[in-house]
Motif scaffolding. Sequence first.
Motif, PDB file in Angstrom:
ATOM      1  N   PHE A  25    -103.634 -36.299  25.397  1.00  0.00           N
ATOM      2  CA  PHE A  25    -102.979 -34.993  25.307  1.00  0.00           C
ATOM      3  C   PHE A  25    -101.845 -35.082  24.298  1.00  0.00           C
ATOM      4  O   PHE A  25    -100.930 -35.894  24.431  1.00  0.00           O
ATOM      5  CB  PHE A  25    -102.456 -34.612  26.696  1.00  0.00           C
ATOM      6  N   TYR A  26    -101.928 -34.233  23.267  1.00  0.00           N
ATOM      7  CA  TYR A  26    -100.871 -34.108  22.259  1.00  0.00           C
ATOM      8  C   TYR A  26    -100.240 -32.723  22.415  1.00  0.00           C
ATOM      9  O   TYR A  26    -100.803 -31.729  21.945  1.00  0.00           O
ATOM     10  CB  TYR A  26    -101.450 -34.261  20.856  1.00  0.00           C
ATOM     11  N   PRO A  27     -99.079 -32.609  23.053  1.00  0.00           N
ATOM     12  CA  PRO A  27     -98.490 -31.285  23.281  1.00  0.00           C
ATOM     13  C   PRO A  27     -97.782 -30.700  22.057  1.00  0.00           C
ATOM     14  O   PRO A  27     -97.480 -29.508  22.046  1.00  0.00           O
ATOM     15  CB  PRO A  27     -97.483 -31.542  24.403  1.00  0.00           C
ATOM     16  N   ARG A  28     -97.503 -31.533  21.076  1.00  0.00           N
ATOM     17  CA  ARG A  28     -96.828 -31.050  19.868  1.00  0.00           C
ATOM     18  C   ARG A  28     -97.611 -31.480  18.633  1.00  0.00           C
ATOM     19  O   ARG A  28     -98.421 -32.413  18.698  1.00  0.00           O
ATOM     20  CB  ARG A  28     -95.395 -31.619  19.801  1.00  0.00           C
ATOM     21  N   PRO A  29     -97.365 -30.840  17.492  1.00  0.00           N
ATOM     22  CA  PRO A  29     -98.083 -31.236  16.275  1.00  0.00           C
ATOM     23  C   PRO A  29     -97.831 -32.701  15.955  1.00  0.00           C
ATOM     24  O   PRO A  29     -96.680 -33.132  15.832  1.00  0.00           O
ATOM     25  CB  PRO A  29     -97.481 -30.317  15.204  1.00  0.00           C
ATOM     26  N   LEU A  30     -98.891 -33.472  15.852  1.00  0.00           N
ATOM     27  CA  LEU A  30     -98.769 -34.893  15.530  1.00  0.00           C
ATOM     28  C   LEU A  30    -100.087 -35.360  14.903  1.00  0.00           C
ATOM     29  O   LEU A  30    -101.139 -35.291  15.544  1.00  0.00           O
ATOM     30  CB  LEU A  30     -98.461 -35.720  16.783  1.00  0.00           C
TER      31      LEU A  30
END
Length: 313
Positions: free
Chosen positions: A99-104
Amino acid sequence: MARLTESAAPPSLIVTPAADPTTGDATAASFDRLSSLLERFRVRAHLFHSGPLCGVTHFAAAPGRGFLHVLRRGEMVVTHQPHAGPPERLEVCEPSLLFYPRPLEHYFHNAPAEGSDFTCAALDFEGGASHPLARALPSIVVLPLAAVDGLQQSLDLLFAETDRLRCGHRVLADRLFEVVLLQLLRWLLDHPQQAQMPPGLLTGLADPQLARALTALHDAPAEHWSLAQMAATAGMSRSAFAARFKAAVGETPADYLAHWRLTLAQAHLRTGRSLKSIAGELGYANPSALSRVFAQKLGMPVRAWLAAQDLRP
């Protein structure tokens, strides 16, 4: 199990299945801590891949965009750019949620013979970087599927929709991905020790007493909240409440309330509402008072913020 080839530094959460996955925090709050947040600040999932990935797959960062990947079978290596926050290299050795909750920006490395199988969705966080949950979460969460009690039923439904083409399957798969995300957020709230989350909103909501005060602030931002009222809502003394709140959330109750009100103000402004129409429902005596706090906390007046968002006052 997830393995690191170098020491992991926060903000990242890589969970191993050592603990009993069916055992939650015995003191977990018994009321709804997420619905008001997700009703005000929605997260939309969009299925974009189902099946194997071979070689190197690049996932670019875009404003307000996150990702939820389900590794259904196989193994893989995940890499990130140096100094981006999470470990540069991460080996995932069992079926897991990533899970990537922010732009990365991130890369998946899969050898064709490994047979790794994925179901992936892009996540659009309403409000982008100001989304309260996106701000509070680590830059990446890696969690074995077996660690989340009850997740398999949702995944079975999701895979049934992604494995064959049927009428409406993409729409239904999007909604099922949102269910999986909600179950992941529940797990983080119910396992605060195992999750080892950094101070922030989720660690506050994981505390049963602080959660009562936080949900009250979320539901009634226009109230004239004093420290005594917040502490009474939590069932604590003022001094104990203030100290525990600062330790768990990372800011004082007054600062959190101001930031919550401004987060709501930003959401309203994006829809075209004026300061005059929202000041009262956010607890400010007049638009000028809200405008002053807006400029103090965000470092720019409302008109400049609107221009930066490509919006018109």
